[in-house]
Design a protein around this motif. Structure first.
Motif, PDB file in Angstrom:
ATOM      1  N   ASP A 127       0.813  -1.221   0.000  1.00  0.00           N
ATOM      2  CA  ASP A 127       0.000   0.000   0.000  1.00  0.00           C
ATOM      3  C   ASP A 127       0.842   1.264   0.000  1.00  0.00           C
ATOM      4  N   TYR A 128       1.933   1.269   0.798  1.00  0.00           N
ATOM      5  CA  TYR A 128       2.664   2.506   1.033  1.00  0.00           C
ATOM      6  C   TYR A 128       3.983   2.605   0.262  1.00  0.00           C
ATOM      7  N   ALA A 129       4.493   1.482  -0.262  1.00  0.00           N
ATOM      8  CA  ALA A 129       5.786   1.528  -0.945  1.00  0.00           C
ATOM      9  C   ALA A 129       5.703   1.173  -2.426  1.00  0.00           C
ATOM     10  N   ILE A 130       4.790   0.256  -2.791  1.00  0.00           N
ATOM     11  CA  ILE A 130       4.730  -0.207  -4.178  1.00  0.00           C
ATOM     12  C   ILE A 130       3.651   0.510  -4.966  1.00  0.00           C
ATOM     13  N   VAL A 131       2.438   0.547  -4.424  1.00  0.00           N
ATOM     14  CA  VAL A 131       1.316   1.151  -5.151  1.00  0.00           C
ATOM     15  C   VAL A 131       1.574   2.606  -5.525  1.00  0.00           C
ATOM     16  N   PRO A 132       2.088   3.467  -4.619  1.00  0.00           N
ATOM     17  CA  PRO A 132       2.330   4.855  -5.036  1.00  0.00           C
ATOM     18  C   PRO A 132       3.305   4.986  -6.202  1.00  0.00           C
ATOM     19  N   GLN A 133       4.238   4.050  -6.324  1.00  0.00           N
ATOM     20  CA  GLN A 133       5.215   4.128  -7.409  1.00  0.00           C
ATOM     21  C   GLN A 133       4.631   3.699  -8.753  1.00  0.00           C
ATOM     22  N   ILE A 134       3.723   2.733  -8.735  1.00  0.00           N
ATOM     23  CA  ILE A 134       3.196   2.205  -9.995  1.00  0.00           C
ATOM     24  C   ILE A 134       1.857   2.818 -10.379  1.00  0.00           C
ATOM     25  N   LEU A 135       1.277   3.644  -9.492  1.00  0.00           N
ATOM     26  CA  LEU A 135      -0.063   4.164  -9.757  1.00  0.00           C
ATOM     27  C   LEU A 135      -0.157   4.982 -11.047  1.00  0.00           C
ATOM     28  N   PRO A 136       0.766   5.913 -11.324  1.00  0.00           N
ATOM     29  CA  PRO A 136       0.673   6.640 -12.610  1.00  0.00           C
ATOM     30  C   PRO A 136       0.791   5.718 -13.820  1.00  0.00           C
ATOM     31  N   THR A 137       1.704   4.746 -13.741  1.00  0.00           N
ATOM     32  CA  THR A 137       1.854   3.793 -14.850  1.00  0.00           C
ATOM     33  C   THR A 137       0.598   2.957 -15.019  1.00  0.00           C
ATOM     34  N   PHE A 138       0.038   2.512 -13.909  1.00  0.00           N
ATOM     35  CA  PHE A 138      -1.180   1.709 -13.955  1.00  0.00           C
ATOM     36  C   PHE A 138      -2.335   2.492 -14.577  1.00  0.00           C
ATOM     37  N   ALA A 139      -2.488   3.750 -14.198  1.00  0.00           N
ATOM     38  CA  ALA A 139      -3.565   4.565 -14.758  1.00  0.00           C
ATOM     39  C   ALA A 139      -3.370   4.764 -16.256  1.00  0.00           C
ATOM     40  N   GLY A 140      -2.137   5.036 -16.670  1.00  0.00           N
ATOM     41  CA  GLY A 140      -1.869   5.211 -18.096  1.00  0.00           C
ATOM     42  C   GLY A 140      -2.134   3.947 -18.893  1.00  0.00           C
TER      43      GLY A 140
END
Length: 271
Positions: A192-205
Motif C-alpha cells: 500500500d505505502y511503498a509499491i502502489v504509489p510508485q506504480i499508480l501513474p503507470t497503472f492509470a496510463g
C-alpha cells in the motif's frame, strides 16, 4: 575493420572478401525465400479477379456514396453498447490483471516456482488469443449478446495490462520498500505505502490506453454476435447496403478519434 594494402598504402574496407561473399549469399537466400513464399501465397490466386479489382472497388465506392444519413438514428443504441462493452470489459480485465501482475512480478510473488509461472501462463494465454476469437468461443458457450463481448474484451485485456504492470512492479525503487519494511510494516502495508504509489501513474496510463484499444476492438465483435455496432455492420454487409456501411464506418472512425483524444488528455493529466 579489415585493411588491405595497395602499393604499400593501407586501404580501409568494411568487410573482408569472405564476409562480403557471406553477405551477398545471405541477401540472395532472402530474395529466394521471398520469391518462394510469394509463390506459395499466390498459388491459388485467380489473377483475373486481381486485375478486375480496381473496377470492382470503383463500383463499390459508387454504391457506397453518398452515405445514407437517415440510418444514423439506428446507430446510437449500438454505439452506446459498444462503449459499454469496451468500458466494462476493461474494468473486468483490470480486476483480474492486477493480482495476476503482483503474482508475476519477481519482487512481489509469493512463489517463484509455482505462483509466478501460473501468472505468466495466464498473461501469455490472454495475449495469444485475439478478442475476436475469444468472442467466437464465448458466443458458442453463453450465447450471443453483450455479455459475450464484455468477457471477450476482459479476457484479452488481462495479458496486456498484466504484462505491462508486472514489468512496472519489477522496476520500482526498492529503497522505498526497504524503508517501509524497516518501520515494521506488514506485507499488505508495504504494498500500500511503498509499491502502489510508485506504480499508480503507470497503472492509470496503461488502463486508459487499453480502454482506448478496446473501443476499436469492440466495434467489430458484433460480426460474430457479441453485440455492439458490429451487429449493425454485419447486417448492412449481408444486405449489401453499402451506403449504410459508409455511415457505420464514419461513426466508428469518429468514435475512435474522440476516444484517442480523451485517452491522450487523461494520460497527459495523469503522467
Amino acid at each position: 575493420m579489415p585493411v588491405s594494402h595497395l602499393a604499400d598504402r593501407p586501404i580501409w574496407t568494411r568487410r573482408t572478401t569472405r564476409q562480403q561473399f557471406a553477405a551477398y549469399a545471405g541477401w540472395l537466400a532472402l530474395v529466394a525465400l521471398t520469391i518462394f513464399a510469394f509463390q506459395v501465397m499466390t498459388r491459388d490466386t485467380i489473377w483475373f479477379f486481381v486485375q478486375d479489382a480496381p473496377r470492382q472497388a470503383g463500383d463499390l465506392l459508387d454504391r457506397a456514396w453518398p452515405p445514407r444519413w437517415s440510418y444514423l438514428d439506428r446507430l446510437w443504441a449500438p454505439l452506446w453498447d459498444t462503449l459499454n462493452i469496451a468500458t466494462l470489459g476493461t474494468l473486468l480485465g483490470i480486476l483480474i490483471a492486477v493480482p495476476v501482475a503482483f503474482l508475476a512480478a519477481r519482487n512481489t510473488t509469493p512463489s517463484l516456482a509455482f505462483a509466478r509461472p501460473i501468472a505468466l501462463l495466464i498473461i501469455v494465454a490472454s495475449r495469444s488469443i485475439n478478442s475476436l476469437i475469444w468472442a467466437l468461443l464465448l458466443v458458442a458457450i453463453i450465447g450471443p449478446g453483450l455479455l459475450a463481448g464484455i468477457i471477450a474484451i476482459g479476457l484479452r485485456s488481462i495479458g496486456f495490462i498484466g504484462k505491462l504492470l508486472y514489468e512496472a512492479i519489477e522496476e520500482i525503487d526498492e529503497s522505498q520498500v526497504e524503508a517501509v519494511k524497516a518501520t515494521g510494516a506488514r506485507g499488505s502495508q508495504v504494498i500500500d505505502y511503498a509499491i502502489v504509489p510508485q506504480i499508480l501513474p503507470t497503472f492509470a496510463g496503461i488502463s486508459v490506453f487499453r480502454w482506448d484499444i478496446n473501443i476499436r476492438e469492440s466495434a467489430v465483435l458484433g460480426l460474430v454476435g457479441a453485440g455492439g455496432i458490429g451487429v449493425q455492420l454485419n447486417s448492412s454487409l449481408a444486405r449489401l447496403a453499402w451506403s449504410e456501411v459508409t455511415v457505420i464506418f464514419i461513426v466508428i472512425l469518429a468514435t475512435v478519434v474522440v476516444s484517442e483524444w480523451v485517452s491522450a488528455k487523461v494520460r497527459g493529466a495523469i503522467i
